[in-house]
Scaffold this motif. Sequence first.
Motif, PDB file in Angstrom:
ATOM      1  N   GLY A 193      -6.548  -0.110 -11.349  1.00 15.12           N
ATOM      2  CA  GLY A 193      -7.086  -0.006 -10.001  1.00 15.12           C
ATOM      3  C   GLY A 193      -6.722  -1.192  -9.139  1.00 15.12           C
ATOM      4  N   VAL A 194      -6.799  -2.394  -9.710  1.00 16.71           N
ATOM      5  CA  VAL A 194      -6.432  -3.602  -8.964  1.00 16.71           C
ATOM      6  C   VAL A 194      -4.944  -3.578  -8.611  1.00 16.71           C
ATOM      7  CG1 VAL A 194      -6.150  -6.095  -9.188  1.00 16.71           C
ATOM      8  CG2 VAL A 194      -8.292  -5.019  -9.881  1.00 16.71           C
ATOM      9  N   ILE A 195      -4.115  -3.135  -9.581  1.00 17.94           N
ATOM     10  CA  ILE A 195      -2.679  -3.025  -9.297  1.00 17.94           C
ATOM     11  C   ILE A 195      -2.433  -2.025  -8.171  1.00 17.94           C
ATOM     12  CG2 ILE A 195      -0.474  -2.239 -10.241  1.00 17.94           C
ATOM     13  CD1 ILE A 195      -1.353  -3.342 -12.937  1.00 17.94           C
ATOM     14  N   GLY A 196      -3.161  -0.900  -8.207  1.00 20.14           N
ATOM     15  CA  GLY A 196      -2.998   0.083  -7.146  1.00 20.14           C
ATOM     16  C   GLY A 196      -3.406  -0.444  -5.794  1.00 20.14           C
ATOM     17  N   VAL A 197      -4.536  -1.145  -5.730  1.00 21.29           N
ATOM     18  CA  VAL A 197      -4.991  -1.727  -4.454  1.00 21.29           C
ATOM     19  C   VAL A 197      -3.972  -2.728  -3.942  1.00 21.29           C
ATOM     20  CG1 VAL A 197      -6.743  -3.170  -3.372  1.00 21.29           C
ATOM     21  CG2 VAL A 197      -7.428  -1.325  -4.916  1.00 21.29           C
ATOM     22  N   TYR A 198      -3.511  -3.597  -4.828  1.00 15.95           N
ATOM     23  CA  TYR A 198      -2.532  -4.607  -4.412  1.00 15.95           C
ATOM     24  C   TYR A 198      -1.240  -3.957  -3.924  1.00 15.95           C
ATOM     25  CZ  TYR A 198       1.045  -8.192  -4.730  1.00 15.95           C
ATOM     26  OH  TYR A 198       2.091  -9.023  -4.446  1.00 15.95           O
ATOM     27  N   SER A 199      -0.752  -2.948  -4.655  1.00 12.74           N
ATOM     28  CA  SER A 199       0.515  -2.320  -4.279  1.00 12.74           C
ATOM     29  C   SER A 199       0.432  -1.672  -2.909  1.00 12.74           C
ATOM     30  CB  SER A 199       0.908  -1.270  -5.334  1.00 12.74           C
ATOM     31  OG  SER A 199       1.040  -1.853  -6.603  1.00 12.74           O
ATOM     32  N   VAL A 200      -0.631  -0.926  -2.683  1.00 17.10           N
ATOM     33  CA  VAL A 200      -0.755  -0.221  -1.412  1.00 17.10           C
ATOM     34  C   VAL A 200      -0.942  -1.198  -0.255  1.00 17.10           C
ATOM     35  CG1 VAL A 200      -2.233   1.338  -0.091  1.00 17.10           C
ATOM     36  CG2 VAL A 200      -1.580   1.912  -2.419  1.00 17.10           C
ATOM     37  N   VAL A 201      -1.857  -2.156  -0.430  1.00 17.73           N
ATOM     38  CA  VAL A 201      -2.117  -3.101   0.647  1.00 17.73           C
ATOM     39  C   VAL A 201      -0.888  -3.957   0.921  1.00 17.73           C
ATOM     40  CG1 VAL A 201      -3.531  -5.075   1.349  1.00 17.73           C
ATOM     41  CG2 VAL A 201      -4.580  -3.116   0.202  1.00 17.73           C
ATOM     42  N   SER A 202      -0.214  -4.389  -0.137  1.00 15.89           N
ATOM     43  CA  SER A 202       0.961  -5.222   0.036  1.00 15.89           C
ATOM     44  C   SER A 202       2.074  -4.467   0.744  1.00 15.89           C
ATOM     45  CB  SER A 202       1.447  -5.725  -1.331  1.00 15.89           C
ATOM     46  OG  SER A 202       2.616  -6.490  -1.193  1.00 15.89           O
ATOM     47  N   TYR A 203       2.336  -3.225   0.317  1.00 12.05           N
ATOM     48  CA  TYR A 203       3.413  -2.488   0.949  1.00 12.05           C
ATOM     49  C   TYR A 203       3.069  -2.100   2.380  1.00 12.05           C
ATOM     50  CZ  TYR A 203       7.323   0.622   1.574  1.00 12.05           C
ATOM     51  OH  TYR A 203       8.458   1.204   2.048  1.00 12.05           O
ATOM     52  N   ALA A 204       1.786  -1.734   2.603  1.00 14.83           N
ATOM     53  CA  ALA A 204       1.373  -1.420   3.974  1.00 14.83           C
ATOM     54  C   ALA A 204       1.541  -2.629   4.881  1.00 14.83           C
ATOM     55  CB  ALA A 204      -0.068  -0.936   3.979  1.00 14.83           C
ATOM     56  N   ALA A 205       1.197  -3.803   4.368  1.00 15.31           N
ATOM     57  CA  ALA A 205       1.368  -5.020   5.170  1.00 15.31           C
ATOM     58  C   ALA A 205       2.836  -5.290   5.438  1.00 15.31           C
ATOM     59  CB  ALA A 205       0.727  -6.204   4.453  1.00 15.31           C
ATOM     60  N   THR A 206       3.693  -5.038   4.449  1.00 15.14           N
ATOM     61  CA  THR A 206       5.136  -5.222   4.649  1.00 15.14           C
ATOM     62  C   THR A 206       5.668  -4.264   5.714  1.00 15.14           C
ATOM     63  OG1 THR A 206       5.379  -5.913   2.345  1.00 15.14           O
ATOM     64  CG2 THR A 206       7.372  -5.231   3.497  1.00 15.14           C
ATOM     65  N   GLY A 207       5.169  -3.035   5.712  1.00 15.63           N
ATOM     66  CA  GLY A 207       5.602  -2.073   6.714  1.00 15.63           C
ATOM     67  C   GLY A 207       5.130  -2.405   8.114  1.00 15.63           C
ATOM     68  N   ARG A 208       4.111  -3.241   8.248  1.00 16.34           N
ATOM     69  CA  ARG A 208       3.580  -3.614   9.571  1.00 16.34           C
ATOM     70  C   ARG A 208       4.023  -5.012   9.979  1.00 16.34           C
ATOM     71  NH1 ARG A 208      -2.753  -2.509   9.267  1.00 16.34           N
ATOM     72  NH2 ARG A 208      -2.566  -2.978  11.502  1.00 16.34           N
TER      73      ARG A 208
END
Length: 899
Positions: A788-803
């Motif tokens: 779950g922590v890996i999933g949260v980090y992956s999504v938040v990190s990639y979303a931040a990269t896209g913005r």
Amino acid sequence: MLPNVRAAFVRVRELFRNRSAAGAEQDEEFRFHMEMETAENARRRMNATEARRAAVLRFGGTQRFREESADARGMASVDTLVRNARFALRRLRRAPAFSAGVIATLGIGIGAAIGIGSIVYGVLLRDLPYHEPDQLVRVGFHTSGLAADGDLHSEATFLHFAENSRSFSELGAYYTIDAITITDGEGPERVTAAMITPSVLTLLGARPLLGSLFAPGDTSWSGDRVPILISESLWRRRYGAKPSIIGQRLEINRGTRVVVGVLPQSFDFPSPSSDIYYPTPTRVDRPQITARYFHVIGRLRTGSSAQEAAAELNTLIPTLASRFPAITADLLQRSRARASVTSLKSAIVASVRPQLVLLGVLVGVVLLIATTNVVNLFLLHTERASHEIAIAFSLGATRLMVAQRFVIEGIVLGLLSAFVALPAAALALSIKFGFTEREIPRLNTVSFTCTTVALTLICAVVLGAGVGMTALSRTGLSGLFDRIRGSRSTLSRNWRRAQNGLVAFQVAIALTLLVAAGLLGRSFWNLRNAEIGFEPANATSFQVSLPWNGYRSYAENAAFHARMMDRLAALPGVNGVAAALRLPLSNPGAPTLDMQLEASDDEGRPSVLSAGNMASADFLGVMGIKLRGGRSFAPGDLRGVPAVIVSERLAMSIYGTADVVGRGLRKLESDGTQSTEFTIVGVVGDVHWGRIEDGYVPTVYFPLLRDGDGLPTDSAPVPYRPRDVVYTMRGTQLPTATTIQGIVMDLDRLVAPTHIRTLESLVDTATARVRLTMLLIAVAGAAALLLGVIGVYSVVSYAATGRTREFSIRVALGAAPTRVGRMVLGDGLRLVVIGILAGLVVAVAGMKLLSELLYEVKPTSVPEFALATVLLIAAALLAVVVPARRAARTDPALVLRGE
């Protein structure tokens, strides 16, 4: 039809041919056709150059011929598959972190699923290894109104049902004992014996590996020939698999038995530990309904159902009174006697069904979490390849061709994960998660086989292909030219919602498992710290079973025990020695209510169900059982009115007070008549005789005295000859197993000690079920938390990269970097909060399934829910802090300069 079959055969054959040899053969064929066409053109009066050119124009080049031949033979798809697989391997090598994460996650998830799934299937779902297993049933006889309840039969009830029931083609009865010692050969060996009626073997369809089964007249134990059957395991282990075993006389419990047959290893009834089978007599010596020790199984007649058979047996119960005068109609009514008929397989696994179902659900959840996390990672991986996908589209690739590449990449990942899954499954099935045959019936049938390997590979390929198919959602043509130009747009709203939903789902499941682990941990703590009534530290025990022949009287048995305790007490470091029929917590789940007692000097009080035990005078002190009042046993306690010691709960149940020293106690017979009266000489603290979860049981202790020279003539009848006795020693230096074996064999070389263990191991065994389930769920919870922590980090990190472009503009226009960081932090915590709210709902509803495994803790205990929530929030906060800090440090100059 025949040409189609021939063509299919050719295609299959070409798949396995050597590729270079096939190419050479194709070149040779091409040259032959070219030469034939050139010769034909020459006959048409063309010169050599024109003839060759016309042939080439007709057939094309060598490469075209190879491609057309490959298409005709079905080789083009194979070549494409190989190229895509190689391409997938190159892509995975360029993303080692992604590849390692997916392979490890899928491998562990699949390995655990196959391991636990194999156990659940083998125990709960696989058919019994007997003839027509669907027709086999367990027949129970229940007397909830009397002390001796359960589903066992007496001789009377079994024979009455067997002779009068029409719903069964056959009924059989059996019971097991582990007090059997083989004394022939090099040394004594303690084995488990099954006492069975010959019908048990026929209705199960048993076939001997050697010799024959019991004959109909083999139920008598009189005469020189008492036949027995032995297991293949005993035959190979002790007798070297010699065929001459048939007809050989074995010395068992100082009696002679003749081997008539050997049963194969596959016949593991009633348990895999059964080594000797005796034909049990079926005469009715005691026409009662409470002296019960038979398990009864049967085979239903064709057309009969379990419900119809149970109804018929219940109509036969009242007729017991007309056949056996000792079983009165009043006793039957007071006992609330009834019969039950259930599937034999269901009856065998009934005690472990809840745990195995829980394990099955648990492994499904873990595999679901692992797959969800891999899907999320694969979506991110596909999104990052958007520029590559756009170029492929611009060069003419179809959406199906691009998606095929990602599906093959998923299959490659799945196959690579099998290299992790196979060892994980093999390890799980070898250690079987710490379970043994004692905890889980039929566990011996579960093993790591070729079927396990095939299932693992299939599961890996299917999951890999399924994960790869998620790329279909990211292989559309929208935004094609933006991707080719290299501009970075933010993720589509629908795709972000789907990805956020997957992360919230992971968080919800992780919270549910953490709550379950917390509740089981609290339950385990309560069990380990429960007041069990005795002191397990610095004490060890072992059991001795004296043979039937040679120890016929109470005095002979007591003399052996007296010598044994003297020898043990003389050992250095031993401070106390005691003997009893059984120890607390030694038989979890076994029935302990085996007698009915009432006050002998107060006729108005009701009778009480009680457990019984025989104990030596030092038993209370050695075991650490508190003496609340009165005294322990002393010589002479069997004279006149025998002395007994009662537990506090029994005293309170009968008299309403613990001050009962000197008062009388009466034991009732099964038919309701009065039996021997006793005098209470002591009151002791309560102990747990079965499982700790079952609570205290009212207990009465009878004296096991050291009257080695024989009992006085005025002694009362004793309720049991102490043949099977457990010794307990306490001290600073406890003897080893070798020392104990030497002492026992020195007293009688044909007696073997068994169950040598510490008292602390009894407590460990009593808490093993909750401890093991807690550990499994804790491991699953930790894995779910990590994923779950890996999933949260992956999504938040990639979303931040896209913005990144958006953040740069905000900072360039004057926004504080900390505000940008708070935006990313808020997006991540919003996902976590949504997952936690969903997880709390699921946990409240799901924890009721754990109620049977919890001890003195409610399924909705607030501290465990709060602790799991705080732990999950803290872990998720650490996961979103890193991308938030990275976003806060965005340099607008670098980004805008790149624009």
